[in-house]
Design a protein around this motif. Sequence first.
Motif, short mmCIF file in Angstrom:
data_model
loop_
_atom_site.label_atom_id
_atom_site.label_comp_id
_atom_site.label_asym_id
_atom_site.label_seq_id
_atom_site.Cartn_x
_atom_site.Cartn_y
_atom_site.Cartn_z
N ASP A 35 0.86 -1.17 0.05
CA ASP A 35 -0.22 0.15 0.02
C ASP A 35 0.88 1.24 -0.12
O ASP A 35 2.13 1.15 0.01
CB ASP A 35 -0.88 0.19 1.22
N THR A 36 0.45 2.44 0.20
CA THR A 36 1.27 3.55 0.07
C THR A 36 2.40 3.50 1.31
O THR A 36 3.29 4.09 0.81
CB THR A 36 0.15 4.80 0.33
N GLN A 37 1.90 3.26 2.43
CA GLN A 37 2.86 3.09 3.32
C GLN A 37 4.00 1.95 3.18
O GLN A 37 5.23 2.35 3.30
CB GLN A 37 2.45 2.61 4.79
N ALA A 38 3.85 1.04 2.44
CA ALA A 38 4.79 0.07 2.32
C ALA A 38 5.66 0.47 1.36
O ALA A 38 7.00 0.34 1.25
CB ALA A 38 3.98 -1.16 1.70
N ILE A 39 5.02 1.39 0.24
CA ILE A 39 5.97 1.73 -0.83
C ILE A 39 7.06 2.86 -0.26
O ILE A 39 8.25 3.06 -0.51
CB ILE A 39 5.35 2.74 -2.08
N ILE A 40 6.42 3.50 0.89
CA ILE A 40 7.30 4.58 1.57
C ILE A 40 8.42 4.01 2.37
O ILE A 40 9.43 4.14 2.51
CB ILE A 40 6.19 5.67 2.42
N ASP A 41 8.00 2.71 3.14
CA ASP A 41 8.81 1.96 3.88
C ASP A 41 10.04 1.37 3.07
O ASP A 41 10.98 1.24 3.73
CB ASP A 41 8.12 0.95 4.57
N ASN A 42 9.60 1.04 2.06
CA ASN A 42 10.73 0.41 1.01
C ASN A 42 11.97 1.20 0.95
O ASN A 42 13.13 0.83 0.53
CB ASN A 42 10.23 0.06 -0.31
N ASP A 43 11.67 2.72 1.02
CA ASP A 43 12.88 3.43 1.05
C ASP A 43 13.96 3.38 2.15
O ASP A 43 15.08 3.61 1.96
CB ASP A 43 12.53 5.11 1.37
N ALA A 44 13.67 2.67 3.17
CA ALA A 44 14.71 2.29 4.19
C ALA A 44 15.78 1.22 3.95
O ALA A 44 16.78 1.24 4.32
CB ALA A 44 14.13 1.72 5.47
N HIS A 45 15.35 0.54 2.52
CA HIS A 45 16.54 -0.62 2.20
C HIS A 45 16.37 -0.53 0.83
O HIS A 45 17.37 -1.25 0.08
CB HIS A 45 16.10 -1.93 2.98
N ASP A 46 15.36 -0.43 0.00
CA ASP A 46 15.26 -0.45 -1.75
C ASP A 46 15.44 -2.06 -2.05
O ASP A 46 16.10 -1.99 -3.21
CB ASP A 46 16.40 0.39 -2.12
N ARG A 47 15.22 -3.03 -1.21
CA ARG A 47 15.33 -4.31 -1.64
C ARG A 47 14.38 -4.66 -2.96
O ARG A 47 14.66 -5.60 -3.60
CB ARG A 47 15.17 -5.42 -0.49
N ASN A 48 13.25 -4.07 -2.69
CA ASN A 48 12.48 -4.09 -3.90
C ASN A 48 12.19 -2.95 -4.84
O ASN A 48 12.63 -1.79 -4.18
CB ASN A 48 10.55 -4.63 -3.44
#
Length: 696
Positions: A35-48
């Motif tokens: 969701d929107t938060q998951a896309i934001i949270d991905n910034d912490a590691h950029d694995r996906n």
Amino acid sequence: MRHLLGAACALMTAATVQAQTIDRESIRAAVGAIDTQAIIDNDAHDRNWLNYGLNYAETRFSQLDSINTENVGQLGLEWSYNLNSTRGVQSTPIVVDGVMYVTGSWSIVHALDALTGEPIWVYDPEVPGDFGERGCCDVVNRGVAVYDGMVFVGAFDGYLHAIDAATGDRVWVTDTIENREMSYTITGAPRVINGNVLIGNGGAEFGVRGYISAYDAASGEMSWRWYSVPGDPSEPFENASMEMAADTWDPSAEYWLAGGGGTIWDAMAYDPDLNLLYVGTGNGSPWNQHLRSPAGGDNLFLASIVALNPDTGDYVWHYQNTPGDTWDYTSTQHIILADLEIDGEIRQILMQAPKNGFFYVIDRVTGEFISAEPFVEVTWATGYDETGRPIEAAGARSRTEPWETIPSAYGAHNWHPMSFNPETGLVYIPAQGVPLVQSTDPAWQLNSHQPMSTMSGVGWNLGYLFNVVAPEATPFGHLLAWDPVEQREVWRAEYVSPWNGGTLTTAGNLVFQGTADGRFMAYDATTGQVLWQTPVTSGVVAAPATWEHEGQQYVTIAVGWGGVYGLMQRATDRVGPGRVFTFRVGGETPMPEAEISDRLDLVEGVPYDPDHVGEGLAIYVSNCLFCHGVPGVNNGGAIPNLGYSTAHTLINARAWILDGAGVDNGMPSFADRLSEEDVTRLVAFIQGTADAVRPQ
């Protein structure tokens, strides 16, 4: 043939799914959690890689550094996948926990095992082949969005599809085109913000009214729509922004009949803290402002960056890069968000390098102009004043004389994504120059086929003729490293051709880019030193992505030559097919063989009446030029140059032009527009031109 290939892929996929180590429930769980938060949270590691530009700021900067300047030279191919495409491939892959979603031409979506390249499913939205003529710039698609268990794709024919991420089954489909009498298309990637799927459209070359729409991700119901230009002023305005815009247009030419333009066909970015969506708008319909808005005016919101509320579509602010655009200087090019120290103060800014050749730094909170400097040679303006308005050069809007505008309508930077590395502080731009001379078309009439009026036979409404005198500039393409604070070039890498691919930059101090001459390359992001390169199966226009699975970093690039420049020109004899390539350090898979162009000889021997050549030229310019190019000048791009066709093809021209032999591949039937006598004259022009340019 195109749909047969799709059906074959689908049949193969049904058997493949059962053999996959990635099961459907795992896919459903992984994509269902986005969701929107998951896309934001991905910034912490950029694995996906969860969004078209990686993150909502669209930086295309990955924090992954397992591949770096020390070991990038050891990259090898892990796998490749055949997209069965002979047209442009512009997609940036989305990767979610080992599953990749990538589009080919004709908006076909491929779900792949990202570790092996094996197909999981293929979804063909079945765009009709005859819809190909409704797009200016190839039957391309720049990618998908993923959200709440679904994959979203905007199909070329204007339908937005929601697909079950695990099975490839259609969940819903909705028509985004409000007026199907006009030539709207979709080529851009959707974004999903706060449960709304956002998509714009293209078509300003033909004559449409631009807008961006938001659709509920669960149901496909439209949430809101914001128009980029005003409609008929005798009707109520949709909102205050349209009333404001109407004051900047001259109604005497009834601009709304041609739609006005301003299509929002690519750039989007989102700031979740400000809850602002930023979109770039396109050129006018027709291009020529003297015909569109004779008294002039800024013609809002053409060629602008506009901030909207993503939940409601309400207008917040705008900045217009090119007031009163008359050069096709779209502002639909990539927008990147960043926080930069400027004059001792941290500013929340956005950056853009649009077609017009200036690099812009704008305050993304207020829309305040900060700076703009040319990143290539520019002749239409000498600079920008302190209020953010261009200082136009004398003669840049000639009504009578041909002029060579630099940059041309192909743009100093087109849709090919740039990237920003916060560690080097540099933006990496696919910069280019394609020479073109423009002059007002005295015969132009709205929606009227006029011989010699450029592409008017297939619905284009430009109001210009091109290259009535030869351009003096030289084509170029280079990768440009640009300092957005100092507004200066730091380094560049020269290429043999314009139309090179988008860029990716990483915390490994790397920049990746594919090239028009069919290479995939890695550079030192600080110095520009070439560190690695490998040949691929055609010229590259798409941008790479990088991702990680179980501690292993991979780099993926989708390859397939095409796009508006690529339709007519190419810089390599490797012609495909379109493929997806994934690399890792230590990869050892052999590279697949490329198909080599067999267009080697000018056509000869077809009888014709020399008196028909001039009449054939007029028909060719108004129906064929921007797809097939000038006969015999070169052997063509993604579409054949007819000067290099076979005698058999020209002798049987009626089958292609009138009988629809090529409809499934995008070649329309002209039976309702051209006669057999017209075909005879076209053949005379093609063979006559080939004879004229043939070496003696």
